[in-house]
Scaffold this motif. Sequence first.
Motif, PDB file in Angstrom:
ATOM      1  N   ALA A 150       0.828  -1.208   0.000  1.00 46.27           N
ATOM      2  CA  ALA A 150       0.000   0.000   0.000  1.00 46.27           C
ATOM      3  C   ALA A 150       0.858   1.252   0.000  1.00 46.27           C
ATOM      4  O   ALA A 150       0.564   2.226  -0.716  1.00 46.27           O
ATOM      5  CB  ALA A 150      -0.935  -0.019   1.208  1.00 46.27           C
ATOM      6  N   VAL A 151       1.937   1.260   0.779  1.00 46.32           N
ATOM      7  CA  VAL A 151       2.808   2.432   0.848  1.00 46.32           C
ATOM      8  C   VAL A 151       3.544   2.635  -0.476  1.00 46.32           C
ATOM      9  O   VAL A 151       3.702   3.771  -0.949  1.00 46.32           O
ATOM     10  CB  VAL A 151       3.785   2.308   2.032  1.00 46.32           C
ATOM     11  CG1 VAL A 151       4.840   3.422   1.993  1.00 46.32           C
ATOM     12  CG2 VAL A 151       3.017   2.368   3.352  1.00 46.32           C
ATOM     13  N   ARG A 152       3.983   1.555  -1.104  1.00 43.29           N
ATOM     14  CA  ARG A 152       4.600   1.698  -2.433  1.00 43.29           C
ATOM     15  C   ARG A 152       3.610   2.340  -3.409  1.00 43.29           C
ATOM     16  O   ARG A 152       3.987   3.189  -4.230  1.00 43.29           O
ATOM     17  CB  ARG A 152       5.060   0.342  -2.957  1.00 43.29           C
ATOM     18  CG  ARG A 152       6.388  -0.124  -2.377  1.00 43.29           C
ATOM     19  CD  ARG A 152       6.933  -1.337  -3.115  1.00 43.29           C
ATOM     20  NE  ARG A 152       6.151  -2.537  -2.827  1.00 43.29           N
ATOM     21  CZ  ARG A 152       6.419  -3.385  -1.844  1.00 43.29           C
ATOM     22  NH1 ARG A 152       7.450  -3.172  -1.052  1.00 43.29           N
ATOM     23  NH2 ARG A 152       5.669  -4.457  -1.666  1.00 43.29           N
ATOM     24  N   TYR A 153       2.341   1.942  -3.300  1.00 44.02           N
ATOM     25  CA  TYR A 153       1.334   2.502  -4.213  1.00 44.02           C
ATOM     26  C   TYR A 153       1.114   3.990  -3.959  1.00 44.02           C
ATOM     27  O   TYR A 153       1.096   4.792  -4.910  1.00 44.02           O
ATOM     28  CB  TYR A 153       0.003   1.751  -4.088  1.00 44.02           C
ATOM     29  CG  TYR A 153      -1.083   2.408  -4.900  1.00 44.02           C
ATOM     30  CD1 TYR A 153      -1.103   2.294  -6.289  1.00 44.02           C
ATOM     31  CD2 TYR A 153      -2.062   3.191  -4.300  1.00 44.02           C
ATOM     32  CE1 TYR A 153      -2.060   2.932  -7.060  1.00 44.02           C
ATOM     33  CE2 TYR A 153      -3.028   3.832  -5.052  1.00 44.02           C
ATOM     34  CZ  TYR A 153      -3.035   3.699  -6.427  1.00 44.02           C
ATOM     35  OH  TYR A 153      -3.986   4.351  -7.175  1.00 44.02           O
ATOM     36  N   ILE A 154       0.919   4.387  -2.697  1.00 48.19           N
ATOM     37  CA  ILE A 154       0.636   5.808  -2.448  1.00 48.19           C
ATOM     38  C   ILE A 154       1.811   6.675  -2.898  1.00 48.19           C
ATOM     39  O   ILE A 154       1.603   7.767  -3.451  1.00 48.19           O
ATOM     40  CB  ILE A 154       0.250   6.090  -0.982  1.00 48.19           C
ATOM     41  CG1 ILE A 154       1.424   5.930  -0.033  1.00 48.19           C
ATOM     42  CG2 ILE A 154      -0.930   5.230  -0.545  1.00 48.19           C
ATOM     43  CD1 ILE A 154       1.132   6.381   1.396  1.00 48.19           C
ATOM     44  N   HIS A 155       3.032   6.184  -2.722  1.00 47.60           N
ATOM     45  CA  HIS A 155       4.194   6.955  -3.173  1.00 47.60           C
ATOM     46  C   HIS A 155       4.243   7.020  -4.700  1.00 47.60           C
ATOM     47  O   HIS A 155       4.694   8.030  -5.262  1.00 47.60           O
ATOM     48  CB  HIS A 155       5.484   6.327  -2.629  1.00 47.60           C
ATOM     49  CG  HIS A 155       5.635   6.491  -1.149  1.00 47.60           C
ATOM     50  ND1 HIS A 155       6.641   5.855  -0.428  1.00 47.60           N
ATOM     51  CD2 HIS A 155       4.921   7.206  -0.234  1.00 47.60           C
ATOM     52  CE1 HIS A 155       6.531   6.189   0.852  1.00 47.60           C
ATOM     53  NE2 HIS A 155       5.498   6.998   0.998  1.00 47.60           N
ATOM     54  N   SER A 156       3.756   5.995  -5.363  1.00 52.56           N
ATOM     55  CA  SER A 156       3.789   5.981  -6.829  1.00 52.56           C
ATOM     56  C   SER A 156       2.879   7.038  -7.441  1.00 52.56           C
ATOM     57  O   SER A 156       3.091   7.450  -8.583  1.00 52.56           O
ATOM     58  CB  SER A 156       3.401   4.588  -7.362  1.00 52.56           C
ATOM     59  OG  SER A 156       2.004   4.362  -7.248  1.00 52.56           O
ATOM     60  N   VAL A 157       1.868   7.485  -6.687  1.00 50.23           N
ATOM     61  CA  VAL A 157       0.969   8.529  -7.200  1.00 50.23           C
ATOM     62  C   VAL A 157       1.244   9.880  -6.525  1.00 50.23           C
ATOM     63  O   VAL A 157       0.445  10.809  -6.629  1.00 50.23           O
ATOM     64  CB  VAL A 157      -0.514   8.134  -7.033  1.00 50.23           C
ATOM     65  CG1 VAL A 157      -0.823   6.900  -7.853  1.00 50.23           C
ATOM     66  CG2 VAL A 157      -0.887   7.930  -5.569  1.00 50.23           C
ATOM     67  N   GLY A 158       2.371   9.968  -5.824  1.00 51.76           N
ATOM     68  CA  GLY A 158       2.789  11.252  -5.273  1.00 51.76           C
ATOM     69  C   GLY A 158       2.198  11.608  -3.926  1.00 51.76           C
ATOM     70  O   GLY A 158       2.145  12.790  -3.565  1.00 51.76           O
ATOM     71  N   VAL A 159       1.746  10.620  -3.161  1.00 51.22           N
ATOM     72  CA  VAL A 159       1.175  10.875  -1.838  1.00 51.22           C
ATOM     73  C   VAL A 159       2.120  10.362  -0.760  1.00 51.22           C
ATOM     74  O   VAL A 159       2.574   9.217  -0.823  1.00 51.22           O
ATOM     75  CB  VAL A 159      -0.209  10.197  -1.682  1.00 51.22           C
ATOM     76  CG1 VAL A 159      -0.708  10.302  -0.246  1.00 51.22           C
ATOM     77  CG2 VAL A 159      -1.211  10.819  -2.644  1.00 51.22           C
ATOM     78  N   VAL A 160       2.425  11.208   0.206  1.00 47.82           N
ATOM     79  CA  VAL A 160       3.151  10.801   1.415  1.00 47.82           C
ATOM     80  C   VAL A 160       2.146  10.848   2.555  1.00 47.82           C
ATOM     81  O   VAL A 160       1.507  11.883   2.779  1.00 47.82           O
ATOM     82  CB  VAL A 160       4.341  11.732   1.700  1.00 47.82           C
ATOM     83  CG1 VAL A 160       4.965  11.414   3.061  1.00 47.82           C
ATOM     84  CG2 VAL A 160       5.385  11.613   0.593  1.00 47.82           C
ATOM     85  N   HIS A 161       1.992   9.740   3.271  1.00 45.58           N
ATOM     86  CA  HIS A 161       0.965   9.661   4.312  1.00 45.58           C
ATOM     87  C   HIS A 161       1.283  10.581   5.484  1.00 45.58           C
ATOM     88  O   HIS A 161       0.433  11.369   5.918  1.00 45.58           O
ATOM     89  CB  HIS A 161       0.835   8.210   4.794  1.00 45.58           C
ATOM     90  CG  HIS A 161      -0.309   7.980   5.720  1.00 45.58           C
ATOM     91  ND1 HIS A 161      -0.282   8.356   7.048  1.00 45.58           N
ATOM     92  CD2 HIS A 161      -1.533   7.412   5.522  1.00 45.58           C
ATOM     93  CE1 HIS A 161      -1.434   8.025   7.623  1.00 45.58           C
ATOM     94  NE2 HIS A 161      -2.205   7.451   6.716  1.00 45.58           N
ATOM     95  N   GLY A 162       2.463  10.456   6.049  1.00 47.32           N
ATOM     96  CA  GLY A 162       2.898  11.350   7.112  1.00 47.32           C
ATOM     97  C   GLY A 162       2.557  10.931   8.524  1.00 47.32           C
ATOM     98  O   GLY A 162       3.064  11.521   9.485  1.00 47.32           O
TER      99      GLY A 162
END
Length: 243
Positions: A150-162
């Motif tokens: 899931a984290v690899r995916y969010i980073h792939s679309v330019g989102v950092v959870h934080g």
Amino acid sequence: MEIISALTVYTEGNTYHSLNFKDQEGNWYNKTSNEMVKFTPDIAGDRVDRTKLCPEYKGYKMASGSVEGKHVKTPISDYYALDNSYVVTMRNEIEAYEKLGSGHPNICKYHGCQVEDNLVTGIVLDEYSEPLEDAVIDSPQRLVEQLEDAVRYIHSVGVVHGDINPKNIMVHDGNLFLIDFDSCGADNPKCGSEGYMSPNYAKTEADDWYAVGKVKEFVMKSARSNDEPRGDRPQQGTAESAA
């Protein structure tokens, strides 16, 4: 009167209980107290300027249909309106969900926004009842792999959870779901959680991965605890269990 949301805020050693509610004309009010606030039909509070809580609607996906069985995340307290930070927090979370879409099975499903008077008053999401911190973990490695994917995916679309931590991860039917993207964005004053923030926290992908490592430690430790024979576990009330 109709309740909108309730929140307990902990800050600088103080605890504030806050309710947001609205009248039949749609005007919003807030009541905040050091003691628990009970909602009643005749409750009175301070008038709230919604523009200090709700971000402007900018063409985001609109929620449709019934919200029964779903979680509607609403503006929560004029405590945040002191510096308008909740507008930024909510706007950034919406924009994160807009980028994420429905592209990953281990990310909380986003159904769109509720809008009144061109202001976003709610984010409609799937409902999950069990946070990772309370879950009985039977397949720790599988959950860790789901989180990493899931984290690899969010980073792939330019989102950092934080703010990746066991409270912002839910477990349902043995699967993991990453939630609460309200710390996203460099302009957002909301940051990570104690114990899961890297020493040089700056809301980068590296900070997310540091938090993933800490969550993995938590998951593995919890799984080992579940595997212990009951007689070997520390009993409630002992110094070890209270730590």
